[in-house]
Motif scaffolding. Structure first.
Motif, PDB file in Angstrom:
ATOM      1  N   PRO A 153      43.850 -11.268  11.440  1.00 15.97           N
ATOM      2  CA  PRO A 153      42.541 -11.054  10.817  1.00 15.97           C
ATOM      3  C   PRO A 153      42.086 -12.300  10.081  1.00 15.97           C
ATOM      4  N   LEU A 154      40.898 -12.792  10.423  1.00 13.16           N
ATOM      5  CA  LEU A 154      40.278 -13.935   9.769  1.00 13.16           C
ATOM      6  C   LEU A 154      38.800 -13.623   9.591  1.00 13.16           C
ATOM      7  N   PRO A 155      38.186 -14.143   8.539  1.00 17.28           N
ATOM      8  CA  PRO A 155      36.826 -13.693   8.199  1.00 17.28           C
ATOM      9  C   PRO A 155      35.730 -14.110   9.170  1.00 17.28           C
ATOM     10  N   ASP A 156      35.871 -15.302   9.806  1.00 12.41           N
ATOM     11  CA  ASP A 156      34.774 -15.774  10.652  1.00 12.41           C
ATOM     12  C   ASP A 156      35.253 -16.874  11.592  1.00 12.41           C
ATOM     13  N   GLU A 157      34.328 -17.395  12.403  1.00 10.55           N
ATOM     14  CA  GLU A 157      34.661 -18.416  13.392  1.00 10.55           C
ATOM     15  C   GLU A 157      35.137 -19.711  12.736  1.00 10.55           C
ATOM     16  N   ALA A 158      34.536 -20.056  11.612  1.00  9.19           N
ATOM     17  CA  ALA A 158      34.936 -21.283  10.916  1.00  9.19           C
ATOM     18  C   ALA A 158      36.388 -21.198  10.450  1.00  9.19           C
ATOM     19  N   ALA A 159      36.771 -20.046   9.941  1.00  5.48           N
ATOM     20  CA  ALA A 159      38.157 -19.870   9.497  1.00  5.48           C
ATOM     21  C   ALA A 159      39.114 -19.938  10.683  1.00  5.48           C
ATOM     22  N   ALA A 160      38.700 -19.402  11.826  1.00  2.00           N
ATOM     23  CA  ALA A 160      39.536 -19.458  13.026  1.00  2.00           C
ATOM     24  C   ALA A 160      39.701 -20.894  13.502  1.00  2.00           C
ATOM     25  N   ALA A 161      38.602 -21.674  13.477  1.00  4.86           N
ATOM     26  CA  ALA A 161      38.671 -23.078  13.893  1.00  4.86           C
ATOM     27  C   ALA A 161      39.572 -23.880  12.961  1.00  4.86           C
ATOM     28  N   ALA A 162      39.479 -23.592  11.667  1.00  5.84           N
ATOM     29  CA  ALA A 162      40.331 -24.298  10.710  1.00  5.84           C
ATOM     30  C   ALA A 162      41.799 -23.952  10.942  1.00  5.84           C
ATOM     31  N   LYS A 163      42.064 -22.685  11.233  1.00  2.00           N
ATOM     32  CA  LYS A 163      43.442 -22.265  11.476  1.00  2.00           C
ATOM     33  C   LYS A 163      43.968 -22.913  12.749  1.00  2.00           C
ATOM     34  N   ALA A 164      43.133 -23.022  13.771  1.00  2.33           N
ATOM     35  CA  ALA A 164      43.550 -23.659  15.017  1.00  2.33           C
ATOM     36  C   ALA A 164      43.939 -25.116  14.756  1.00  2.33           C
ATOM     37  N   GLY A 165      43.179 -25.800  13.922  1.00  5.27           N
ATOM     38  CA  GLY A 165      43.527 -27.179  13.582  1.00  5.27           C
ATOM     39  C   GLY A 165      44.849 -27.279  12.858  1.00  5.27           C
ATOM     40  N   GLU A 166      45.093 -26.343  11.953  1.00  6.36           N
ATOM     41  CA  GLU A 166      46.379 -26.310  11.246  1.00  6.36           C
ATOM     42  C   GLU A 166      47.534 -26.092  12.216  1.00  6.36           C
ATOM     43  N   LEU A 167      47.313 -25.213  13.193  1.00  3.97           N
ATOM     44  CA  LEU A 167      48.362 -24.923  14.162  1.00  3.97           C
ATOM     45  C   LEU A 167      48.703 -26.148  14.996  1.00  3.97           C
ATOM     46  N   VAL A 168      47.689 -26.840  15.497  1.00  6.73           N
ATOM     47  CA  VAL A 168      47.925 -28.030  16.317  1.00  6.73           C
ATOM     48  C   VAL A 168      48.736 -29.058  15.519  1.00  6.73           C
ATOM     49  N   LYS A 169      48.369 -29.241  14.268  1.00  8.45           N
ATOM     50  CA  LYS A 169      49.071 -30.219  13.423  1.00  8.45           C
ATOM     51  C   LYS A 169      50.519 -29.780  13.166  1.00  8.45           C
ATOM     52  N   ALA A 170      50.705 -28.509  12.844  1.00  5.60           N
ATOM     53  CA  ALA A 170      52.045 -28.020  12.489  1.00  5.60           C
ATOM     54  C   ALA A 170      52.972 -27.970  13.691  1.00  5.60           C
ATOM     55  N   LEU A 171      52.416 -27.757  14.905  1.00  2.00           N
ATOM     56  CA  LEU A 171      53.243 -27.546  16.087  1.00  2.00           C
ATOM     57  C   LEU A 171      53.385 -28.790  16.947  1.00  2.00           C
ATOM     58  N   SER A 172      52.850 -29.901  16.509  1.00  2.00           N
ATOM     59  CA  SER A 172      53.021 -31.168  17.242  1.00  2.00           C
ATOM     60  C   SER A 172      54.394 -31.722  16.905  1.00  2.00           C
ATOM     61  N   MET A 173      55.346 -31.503  17.799  1.00  2.00           N
ATOM     62  CA  MET A 173      56.731 -31.886  17.514  1.00  2.00           C
ATOM     63  C   MET A 173      57.102 -33.170  18.257  1.00  2.00           C
TER      64      MET A 173
END
Length: 238
Positions: free
Chosen positions: A218-238
Motif C-alpha cells: 500500500p502506497l498513497p499515490d504514483e509519486a510515492a510508488a516512483a520514489a519507492k522504485a528508485g529506492e529499490l533500484v539503488k538498494a538492490l544494485s549489487m
C-alpha cells in the motif's frame, strides 16, 4: 478418556442444566452461580475464557435450542475449535467433542463434553502452512502464495492504493551458467534478503520464477510508488 482429554462434562440439554457435580463445580469455578441454567453458564465461560473472535460461534453451537435441533436432525457428535485463556492474557487452542444421546431414565437429551488441548497440533499446522507458502531457497512467498495474498489485500481494502513492483536480476542466466548453480543460488538468496529488507512486515514480497521477484504494498499515490522504485533500484544494485 481422562488420559486423552483435559476435562469431561455432562449436560442435561433438555432441562438446560449441568448433569453432574463436577460440571456444576466447573461452572461455579468460573463465576457462574450454583444451579445456574446451562445457557447462562456457557455465557460466563464465553466471557471469561474464549477469544472474542470465537465467542459467538461457541454460544451459537452449544446453546440448548441449537443442540436439540442438531439431535433432531440426527447429529450425535459436535466438534468445535477455539482459542481460550485462563489468565486473560495468553491463549491456547482447544477442541471440544460433544456426544449427544438420550438418557433412558427420563428421556432427556444429554451431552457429554470432552475438551482437549490442541495447541501443539495447531502450531504444527501453522508451521506446515507457512512452509507450503514459502519458496525454499529465499524464504519469500512462492508464486501461488503471492497471488493469494495480493488477492486478499485487494478484497479486504478495495479503496486503498497499492503499488506493484516486478524485479529481476540483470544477466542472471549468464552468471549462473558461468559460475554454477551454487553461486546462482547464493545470489538469489542475497537478493531476496535485500529486497525483503526494503518492505514492511505486512507487505507482500514473493519469488514468482527463476530470478523474478514481485512486491505488493500500500502506497498513497504514483509519486510515492516512483520514489519507492528508485529506492529499490539503488538498494538492490549489487
Amino acid at each position: 478418556a481422562e488420559q486423552l482429554y483435559d476435562d469431561i462434562y455432562e449436560i442435561d440439554v433438555t432441562h438446560n442444566r449441568a448433569a453432574s457435580e463436577s460440571t456444576e463445580a466447573y461452572f461455579e469455578s468460573l463465576g457462574a452461580p450454583r444451579n445456574v441454567p446451562f445457557d447462562e453458564a456457557i455465557a460466563v465461560v464465553a466471557e471469561r475464557q474464549i477469544a472474542l473472535e470465537h465467542r459467538q460461534a461457541y454460544l451459537d453451537t452449544f446453546k440448548p435450542e441449537a443442540v436439540l435441533e442438531s439431535y433432531r436432525r440426527g447429529v450425535e457428535n459436535l466438534t468445535f475449535e477455539f482459542k481460550m485463556t485462563e489468565d486473560g492474557a495468553s491463549y491456547h487452542w482447544i477442541r471440544i467433542y460433544a456426544h449427544l444421546f438420550v438418557w433412558d431414565e427420563d428421556g432427556s437429551v444429554r451431552m457429554l463434553v470432552y475438551r482437549q488441548n490442541i495447541d501443539d497440533e495447531k502450531r504444527r499446522e501453522r508451521t506446515m502452512f507457512e512452509q507450503m507458502q514459502r519458496d525454499s531457497l529465499t524464504g519469500l512467498f512462492n508464486k501461488a502464495a503471492t497471488q493469494s495474498h495480493i488477492s486478499d489485500l485487494l478484497s479486504d481494502a478495495p479503496d486503498m492504493s497499492f503499488a506493484f513492483f516486478i524485479l529481476d536480476i540483470d544477466d542472471f542466466k549468464g552468471a549462473n551458467d558461468r559460475l554454477g548453480h551454487g553461486a546462482g543460488d547464493a545470489v538469489l538468496a542475497r537478493f531476496a534478503s535485500a529486497m525483503r529488507a526494503q518492505f514492511r512486515p505486512y507487505d507482500v514480497v514473493g519469488r514468482i520464477g527463476g530470478d523474478e521477484f514481485v512486491a505488493f504494498a500500500p502506497l498513497p499515490d504514483e509519486a510515492a510508488a516512483a520514489a519507492k522504485a528508485g529506492e529499490l533500484v539503488k538498494a538492490l544494485s549489487m
